[in-house]
Design an enzyme around this catalytic site. Structure first.
Site, PDB file in Angstrom:
ATOM      1  N   CYS A 128      37.081   7.219 -61.840  1.00 10.87           N
ATOM      2  CA  CYS A 128      36.101   8.177 -62.352  1.00 10.87           C
ATOM      3  C   CYS A 128      35.447   7.665 -63.642  1.00 10.87           C
ATOM      4  CB  CYS A 128      36.760   9.542 -62.509  1.00 10.87           C
ATOM      5  SG  CYS A 128      35.592  10.890 -62.305  1.00 10.87           S
ATOM      6  N   HIS A 188      39.448  10.581 -57.440  1.00 16.06           N
ATOM      7  CA  HIS A 188      40.780  10.464 -58.047  1.00 16.06           C
ATOM      8  C   HIS A 188      41.845  10.207 -56.973  1.00 16.06           C
ATOM      9  CE1 HIS A 188      39.839  11.795 -62.170  1.00 16.06           C
ATOM     10  NE2 HIS A 188      38.873  12.472 -61.578  1.00 16.06           N
ATOM     11  N   GLU A 233      44.779   9.322 -57.303  1.00 19.94           N
ATOM     12  CA  GLU A 233      46.141   9.700 -57.719  1.00 19.94           C
ATOM     13  C   GLU A 233      46.565  11.055 -57.169  1.00 19.94           C
ATOM     14  OE1 GLU A 233      43.495   9.488 -59.693  1.00 19.94           O
ATOM     15  OE2 GLU A 233      43.561  10.827 -61.433  1.00 19.94           O
TER      16      GLU A 233
HETATM   17  N1  GLN Z   1      33.327  12.529 -67.664  1.00 16.21           N
HETATM   18  C1  GLN Z   1      32.939  12.004 -66.402  1.00 16.21           C
HETATM   19  C2  GLN Z   1      32.129  12.986 -65.600  1.00 16.21           C
HETATM   20  O1  GLN Z   1      32.146  14.160 -65.853  1.00 16.21           O
HETATM   21  C3  GLN Z   1      34.146  11.550 -65.623  1.00 16.21           C
HETATM   22  C4  GLN Z   1      35.065  12.660 -65.249  1.00 16.21           C
HETATM   23  C5  GLN Z   1      36.418  12.165 -64.838  1.00 16.21           C
HETATM   24  O2  GLN Z   1      36.786  11.049 -65.158  1.00 16.21           O
HETATM   25  N2  GLN Z   1      37.191  12.992 -64.170  1.00 16.21           N
HETATM   26  O3  GLN Z   1      31.475  12.595 -64.662  1.00 16.21           O
END
Ligand code: GLN
Length: 556
Positions: A383, A519, A521
């Protein structure tokens, strides 16, 4: 509704918080599933926030995202990791705040026909309704009641559980109480009094646990067990000792040896298969007998609370189980790297940059991505870690010195990461901002979405399939406007969403450099692992072996 064939198990905690109620709940789920029962699990949280989505991870640990996009308590992560057949959704976790919000909404709508709306019965009815709804198509529902018995906050949950026991019948409900039995060094013994008092507290609200689980640092002696049984009015065999374990995946085995699942199914009068725990034995064996060692850096910013990266730490451990590797995770402060101190990255075998929000430490993440790229160190970006890798590439390979995410600099000349609404004008290529995007909650891309993997990529090979579903929690996306140029310079888009958004990138010129917008994970588990984490740890192992070989050659 659940009906009487569904059994309800309530897990409460006493004496102190943070006793591992979530792990005990999840482990019981694993044991019942191993006995071929269909298990559902619920976490009730006694705080006023409507959900944990807006809570800072430094306060409450990670926000776990379910497949249906609910932002929930991290205990739901344990439930999914321990119970293979469980698939958590937004109905598997609720807070006091959400119950009140619903009751107040009904009151405003006039549903209560002018009657006085009260904790009993209106709040407790709403709690019971939600618990019973989870019984459908399940043999057992395990309800973890957050907080500690005696807190004002959790009282409506306990009262609802008491009423529910009456309604479904005492043989169809069961209470498990978990307490700490502290070791007093000056007395040289384990003290049972706090447990006695905690059960007394439960009995004062008409709740009598059938099973008493005792957490302790030392083995619980026979006489202490007998004393707890006597004073808590629990059968002696149902006073279940639970000593500190080396790893959480041992807990199902420990509880099974103490007969926990047997006592539970006997209480319900269920005849079912005995628990086959072969897979859990393998997990524990691989975890405790690794064949190799590797060290990775996790470059993050919520380092004060160990639970802030819970699922991530577990997913790494799972990859360790699969590859029989002892993985040392070094938590590295992104702000330190931002200030130019790279020393923490000097002797790791791989770098992981996880998700995150906001400006603090972000430049450190970009530097960490650059560090990995320039030294050909395995890199996994998740992300925000994908955003960091793309920004590094844009600045230092493609020469866009001002490249940034609009999350950090809304006016950057080169918004290589931005809100879809800012960049997606395919006809003019113009950037524009849409009103309302400041409302983070409203525009988050949340939950499971499909991703198509490109042939010939590392990702496609690792997953060994052409399409995958993974979970999202973010607002910003890779700006497609720059992609063809980046691809000509050696970046490869390895996966796209159904709406063609960039989901995965790779640097094929590197040994192992992968980043994803989702994600992974959240879907890793101790028994099945996850292809990306497995690939990452295998790459770290190869790197560690290469480092060792060249050190050996230099010495010879
Ligand atoms: N801050 C980034 C976004 O909002 C990544 C979010 C994250 O890593 N979960 O897109």
């Amino acid at each position: 509704m659940g009906g009487i064939t569904t059994h309800y198990i309530f897990v409460t905690g006493g004496v102190v918080s943070s006793l591992g109620k979530g792990i005990v709940t999840a482990s019981l789920g694993a044991l019942l599933e191993a006995r071929r029962l269909r298990v559902n699990i619920l976490k009730m949280d006694p705080y006023i926030n409507v959900d944990p989505g807006t809570m800072n991870p430094s306060q409450h640990g990670e926000v776990f995202v379910t497949a249906d996009g609910a932002e929930t308590d991290l205990d739901l992560g344990h439930y999914e990791r321990f119970v293979r057949g469980s698939r958590m959704s937004q109905s598997n976790n609720f807070t006091t705040g959400s119950v009140y919000a619903e009751v107040i909404r009904k009151e405003r709508r006039g549903d209560y026909l002018g009657r006085t709306v009260q904790v009993i019965p209106h709040i407790t009815d709403e709690i019971k309704r939600r618990i019973l709804a989870l019984g459908e198509d399940h043999d057992a529902v395990i309800v973890e009641i957050g907080g500690t018995v005696g807190d004002i906050e959790s009282q409506p949950f306990l009262e609802a559980a008491r009423q529910l026991r009456l309604e479904v019948g005492a043989r169809n409900a069961l209470f498990i109480h978990l307490t700490l039995v502290p070791w007093l060094p000056t007395a040289g013994e384990l003290k049972t009094k706090p447990t006695q008092n905690s059960v007394k507290e439960l009995r004062s609200i008409s709740l009598q646990p059938e099973i008493q689980v005792c957490r302790s640092t030392e083995p619980l002696p026979r006489d202490a067990r007998a004393k707890i049984a006597l004073f808590t009015n629990v059968e002696e065999r149902a006073v279940v000792p639970l000593e500190d374990a080396d790893c959480i995946y041992e807990i199902p085995l420990l509880l099974n040896r103490q007969g926990l699942d047997k006592i539970v199914v006997e209480h319900f009068g269920r005849s079912c298969a005995s628990a086959d725990l072969g897979e859990w034995e393998r997990v524990v064996d691989h975890l405790t007998n690794p064949l190799r060692k590797t060290a990775i850096a996790l470059v993050g910013k919520y380092l004060d609370v160990p639970d802030a990266y819970k699922s991530l730490a577990e997913a790494i451990a799972h990859a360790g189980i699969q590859t029989r590797t002892e993985v040392e995770v070094r938590y590295v402060d992104a702000e330190e790297i931002e200030q130019g101190d790279d020393s923490a990255l000097a002797d790791v075998h791989a770098i992981l940059v996880p998700g995150g929000f906001g400006e603090r430490g972000f430049e450190g993440k970009v530097r960490a991505a650059r560090y990995a790229r320039e030294r050909n160190l395995p890199y996994l970006g998740i992300c925000y870690g994908l955003h960091a890798a793309v920004i590094d590439f844009a600045r230092n390979v493609a020469g866009y010195d001002n490249a940034n995410s609009t999350e950090i600099n809304p006016n950057t000349r080169d918004p290589v990461i931005g809100l879809v609404s800012e960049w997606r004008d395919e006809t003019t290529g113009e950037m524009h901002r849409r009103d309302g995007d400041e409302d983070r909650g409203g525009t988050m891309r949340l939950g499971e979405q499909g991703c198509r993997l490109m042939d010939g990529t590392l990702a496609r090979n690792l997953y060994a399939t052409g399409t995958v579903s993974e979970r999202h929690r973010h607002r910003y996306e890779v700006n497609d406007h720059y992609i063809s140029e980046f691809e000509s310079l050696g970046l490869k888009v390895a996966g796209r969403s159904d709406e063609q958004l960039v989901e995965m990138i790779e640097l094929p010129g590197q040994d192992w450099f992968v980043a994803c917008q989702f994600h992974p994970e959240f879907t890793s588990s101790p028994r099945d692992g996850h292809p990306l984490f497995r690939g990452f740890i295998e790459a770290a192992n190869r790197h560690a072996a290469a480092v060792a070989t060249s050190a050996q050659a230099a010495a010879d």
